[in-house]
Design a protein around this motif. Sequence first.
Motif, PDB file in Angstrom:
ATOM      1  N   PRO A  17     -88.265   3.430  36.406  1.00  0.00           N
ATOM      2  CA  PRO A  17     -88.298   4.836  35.970  1.00  0.00           C
ATOM      3  C   PRO A  17     -88.836   4.965  34.545  1.00  0.00           C
ATOM      4  CG  PRO A  17     -86.119   4.240  36.837  1.00  0.00           C
ATOM      5  CD  PRO A  17     -86.918   2.973  36.719  1.00  0.00           C
ATOM      6  N   ASP A  18     -89.253   6.162  34.193  1.00  0.00           N
ATOM      7  CA  ASP A  18     -89.722   6.420  32.832  1.00  0.00           C
ATOM      8  C   ASP A  18     -88.653   6.010  31.834  1.00  0.00           C
ATOM      9  OD1 ASP A  18     -92.132   7.421  33.693  1.00  0.00           O
ATOM     10  OD2 ASP A  18     -91.544   9.525  33.510  1.00  0.00           O
ATOM     11  N   GLY A  19     -89.081   5.346  30.779  1.00  0.00           N
ATOM     12  CA  GLY A  19     -88.162   4.922  29.739  1.00  0.00           C
ATOM     13  C   GLY A  19     -87.556   3.545  29.978  1.00  0.00           C
ATOM     14  N   TRP A  20     -87.786   2.993  31.171  1.00  0.00           N
ATOM     15  CA  TRP A  20     -87.280   1.663  31.509  1.00  0.00           C
ATOM     16  C   TRP A  20     -88.435   0.673  31.385  1.00  0.00           C
ATOM     17  CZ3 TRP A  20     -82.325   0.499  33.901  1.00  0.00           C
ATOM     18  CH2 TRP A  20     -81.475   1.597  33.966  1.00  0.00           C
ATOM     19  N   GLU A  24     -89.940  -9.434  35.342  1.00  0.00           N
ATOM     20  CA  GLU A  24     -89.638 -10.287  36.493  1.00  0.00           C
ATOM     21  C   GLU A  24     -88.864  -9.570  37.602  1.00  0.00           C
ATOM     22  OE1 GLU A  24     -87.928 -13.966  35.037  1.00  0.00           O
ATOM     23  OE2 GLU A  24     -89.882 -14.631  34.304  1.00  0.00           O
ATOM     24  N   GLY A  25     -89.356  -8.391  37.961  1.00  0.00           N
ATOM     25  CA  GLY A  25     -88.791  -7.655  39.092  1.00  0.00           C
ATOM     26  C   GLY A  25     -87.534  -6.857  38.802  1.00  0.00           C
ATOM     27  N   GLN A  26     -87.101  -6.836  37.554  1.00  0.00           N
ATOM     28  CA  GLN A  26     -85.928  -6.061  37.158  1.00  0.00           C
ATOM     29  C   GLN A  26     -86.372  -4.968  36.198  1.00  0.00           C
ATOM     30  OE1 GLN A  26     -83.818  -7.321  39.581  1.00  0.00           O
ATOM     31  NE2 GLN A  26     -82.194  -7.091  38.086  1.00  0.00           N
ATOM     32  N   CYS A  27     -85.579  -3.901  36.127  1.00  0.00           N
ATOM     33  CA  CYS A  27     -85.840  -2.805  35.197  1.00  0.00           C
ATOM     34  C   CYS A  27     -84.739  -2.786  34.144  1.00  0.00           C
ATOM     35  CB  CYS A  27     -85.868  -1.469  35.934  1.00  0.00           C
ATOM     36  SG  CYS A  27     -87.188  -1.342  37.162  1.00  0.00           S
ATOM     37  N   TYR A  28     -85.127  -2.558  32.900  1.00  0.00           N
ATOM     38  CA  TYR A  28     -84.203  -2.601  31.775  1.00  0.00           C
ATOM     39  C   TYR A  28     -84.301  -1.315  30.963  1.00  0.00           C
ATOM     40  CZ  TYR A  28     -84.232  -7.553  32.870  1.00  0.00           C
ATOM     41  OH  TYR A  28     -84.126  -8.754  33.527  1.00  0.00           O
ATOM     42  N   TYR A  29     -83.140  -0.831  30.556  1.00  0.00           N
ATOM     43  CA  TYR A  29     -83.091   0.336  29.682  1.00  0.00           C
ATOM     44  C   TYR A  29     -82.338  -0.045  28.417  1.00  0.00           C
ATOM     45  CZ  TYR A  29     -82.405   5.012  27.921  1.00  0.00           C
ATOM     46  OH  TYR A  29     -82.415   6.126  27.124  1.00  0.00           O
ATOM     47  N   PHE A  30     -82.962   0.171  27.284  1.00  0.00           N
ATOM     48  CA  PHE A  30     -82.390  -0.169  25.992  1.00  0.00           C
ATOM     49  C   PHE A  30     -81.916   1.121  25.338  1.00  0.00           C
ATOM     50  CE2 PHE A  30     -85.327  -3.381  27.261  1.00  0.00           C
ATOM     51  CZ  PHE A  30     -84.701  -4.568  26.909  1.00  0.00           C
ATOM     52  N   SER A  31     -80.610   1.302  25.326  1.00  0.00           N
ATOM     53  CA  SER A  31     -80.032   2.542  24.809  1.00  0.00           C
ATOM     54  C   SER A  31     -79.655   2.391  23.342  1.00  0.00           C
ATOM     55  CB  SER A  31     -78.777   2.908  25.610  1.00  0.00           C
ATOM     56  OG  SER A  31     -78.152   4.033  25.034  1.00  0.00           O
ATOM     57  N   ALA A  40     -70.422   2.383  27.869  1.00  0.00           N
ATOM     58  CA  ALA A  40     -71.809   1.938  28.053  1.00  0.00           C
ATOM     59  C   ALA A  40     -72.034   1.502  29.497  1.00  0.00           C
ATOM     60  CB  ALA A  40     -72.123   0.789  27.091  1.00  0.00           C
ATOM     61  N   ARG A  41     -71.058   0.797  30.058  1.00  0.00           N
ATOM     62  CA  ARG A  41     -71.169   0.352  31.450  1.00  0.00           C
ATOM     63  C   ARG A  41     -71.220   1.557  32.388  1.00  0.00           C
ATOM     64  NH1 ARG A  41     -67.471  -3.455  35.386  1.00  0.00           N
ATOM     65  NH2 ARG A  41     -69.187  -3.750  36.851  1.00  0.00           N
ATOM     66  N   GLU A  42     -70.359   2.532  32.166  1.00  0.00           N
ATOM     67  CA  GLU A  42     -70.365   3.747  32.996  1.00  0.00           C
ATOM     68  C   GLU A  42     -71.697   4.471  32.906  1.00  0.00           C
ATOM     69  OE1 GLU A  42     -66.992   6.170  31.914  1.00  0.00           O
ATOM     70  OE2 GLU A  42     -65.580   4.562  32.410  1.00  0.00           O
ATOM     71  N   ARG A  43     -72.273   4.536  31.718  1.00  0.00           N
ATOM     72  CA  ARG A  43     -73.574   5.196  31.534  1.00  0.00           C
ATOM     73  C   ARG A  43     -74.647   4.465  32.331  1.00  0.00           C
ATOM     74  NH1 ARG A  43     -75.214   8.414  27.127  1.00  0.00           N
ATOM     75  NH2 ARG A  43     -73.069   9.123  27.276  1.00  0.00           N
ATOM     76  N   CYS A  44     -74.609   3.123  32.322  1.00  0.00           N
ATOM     77  CA  CYS A  44     -75.559   2.350  33.119  1.00  0.00           C
ATOM     78  C   CYS A  44     -75.355   2.646  34.607  1.00  0.00           C
ATOM     79  CB  CYS A  44     -75.381   0.846  32.881  1.00  0.00           C
ATOM     80  SG  CYS A  44     -75.894   0.246  31.266  1.00  0.00           S
ATOM     81  N   GLN A  45     -74.114   2.634  35.055  1.00  0.00           N
ATOM     82  CA  GLN A  45     -73.808   2.847  36.473  1.00  0.00           C
ATOM     83  C   GLN A  45     -74.236   4.239  36.935  1.00  0.00           C
ATOM     84  OE1 GLN A  45     -69.634   1.764  36.300  1.00  0.00           O
ATOM     85  NE2 GLN A  45     -70.063  -0.283  37.120  1.00  0.00           N
ATOM     86  N   GLN A  46     -74.175   5.219  36.067  1.00  0.00           N
ATOM     87  CA  GLN A  46     -74.631   6.570  36.410  1.00  0.00           C
ATOM     88  C   GLN A  46     -76.130   6.591  36.692  1.00  0.00           C
ATOM     89  OE1 GLN A  46     -73.364   8.835  33.011  1.00  0.00           O
ATOM     90  NE2 GLN A  46     -71.229   8.920  33.690  1.00  0.00           N
ATOM     91  N   GLN A  47     -76.828   5.570  36.232  1.00  0.00           N
ATOM     92  CA  GLN A  47     -78.276   5.462  36.442  1.00  0.00           C
ATOM     93  C   GLN A  47     -78.619   4.427  37.508  1.00  0.00           C
ATOM     94  OE1 GLN A  47     -80.550   5.810  32.542  1.00  0.00           O
ATOM     95  NE2 GLN A  47     -78.522   5.209  31.810  1.00  0.00           N
ATOM     96  N   GLY A  48     -77.613   4.017  38.301  1.00  0.00           N
ATOM     97  CA  GLY A  48     -77.844   3.035  39.357  1.00  0.00           C
ATOM     98  C   GLY A  48     -78.025   1.625  38.836  1.00  0.00           C
ATOM     99  N   SER A 144     -76.657  -0.572  23.886  1.00  0.00           N
ATOM    100  CA  SER A 144     -76.451  -1.326  25.129  1.00  0.00           C
ATOM    101  C   SER A 144     -77.773  -1.524  25.878  1.00  0.00           C
ATOM    102  CB  SER A 144     -75.450  -0.616  26.031  1.00  0.00           C
ATOM    103  OG  SER A 144     -75.892   0.692  26.335  1.00  0.00           O
ATOM    104  N   ILE A 145     -77.710  -2.473  26.833  1.00  0.00           N
ATOM    105  CA  ILE A 145     -78.861  -2.762  27.680  1.00  0.00           C
ATOM    106  C   ILE A 145     -78.407  -2.661  29.136  1.00  0.00           C
ATOM    107  CG2 ILE A 145     -80.657  -4.428  28.297  1.00  0.00           C
ATOM    108  CD1 ILE A 145     -79.967  -5.859  25.591  1.00  0.00           C
ATOM    109  N   CYS A 146     -79.075  -1.790  29.889  1.00  0.00           N
ATOM    110  CA  CYS A 146     -78.806  -1.638  31.329  1.00  0.00           C
ATOM    111  C   CYS A 146     -79.883  -2.401  32.107  1.00  0.00           C
ATOM    112  CB  CYS A 146     -78.875  -0.172  31.742  1.00  0.00           C
ATOM    113  SG  CYS A 146     -77.718   0.922  30.897  1.00  0.00           S
ATOM    114  N   GLU A 147     -79.506  -2.833  33.327  1.00  0.00           N
ATOM    115  CA  GLU A 147     -80.423  -3.573  34.194  1.00  0.00           C
ATOM    116  C   GLU A 147     -80.232  -3.132  35.633  1.00  0.00           C
ATOM    117  OE1 GLU A 147     -81.424  -8.258  35.174  1.00  0.00           O
ATOM    118  OE2 GLU A 147     -79.427  -7.735  34.476  1.00  0.00           O
ATOM    119  N   LYS A 148     -81.359  -2.998  36.348  1.00  0.00           N
ATOM    120  CA  LYS A 148     -81.299  -2.733  37.784  1.00  0.00           C
ATOM    121  C   LYS A 148     -82.556  -3.280  38.459  1.00  0.00           C
ATOM    122  CE  LYS A 148     -83.016   2.074  37.558  1.00  0.00           C
ATOM    123  NZ  LYS A 148     -82.652   3.450  37.925  1.00  0.00           N
TER     124      LYS A 148
END
Length: 149
Positions: A17-20, A24-31, A40-48, A144-148
């Motif tokens: 997604p935009d901003g991610w 290597e096949g994963q998407c990362y968001y740097f908040s 922070a974990r809940e915020r990541c989970q809200q984004q899948g 935080s850093i999210c990954e999906k």
Amino acid sequence: MTLVFHLFKAKPCPKCPDGWQEFEGQCYYFSDNKLKWEEARERCQQQGADLVQVSSKEEQQFLTDRVKPMMSDNDDLFWIGLTDSVTEDTWLWVNGSSLDERLKFWAIDEPNNYLDGEDCVRMGNTGGNINSWSDRACGHSEKSICEKP
């Protein structure tokens, strides 16, 4: 009769997604929003997604390269998805898997469980080494850093 074929390349669909950012096949968001570890974990989970799990030296280097320009000082760090909140000194990723002893990036004298209350892990410039982790009280606010996938 001459047939003319028009060859064109379709634009590839974006994998992330935009901003991610993709690696290597994963998407990362740097908040850069500073939140407590659970928030922070809940915020990541809200984004899948979930807080990042480091699974290779290459991934650690990718993350380090991305957080470095986002840090304003040596204590401006990023939550990752590693905790020993269930059992002290038993480090688990958010998916319940154990920390691979070959893939740990602790700063010198870390983890130290300072004042018996540091159960969550952050990465960034600790002790002058940007490519390192340190434990911290989960109630402290960090980026935080999210990954999906």
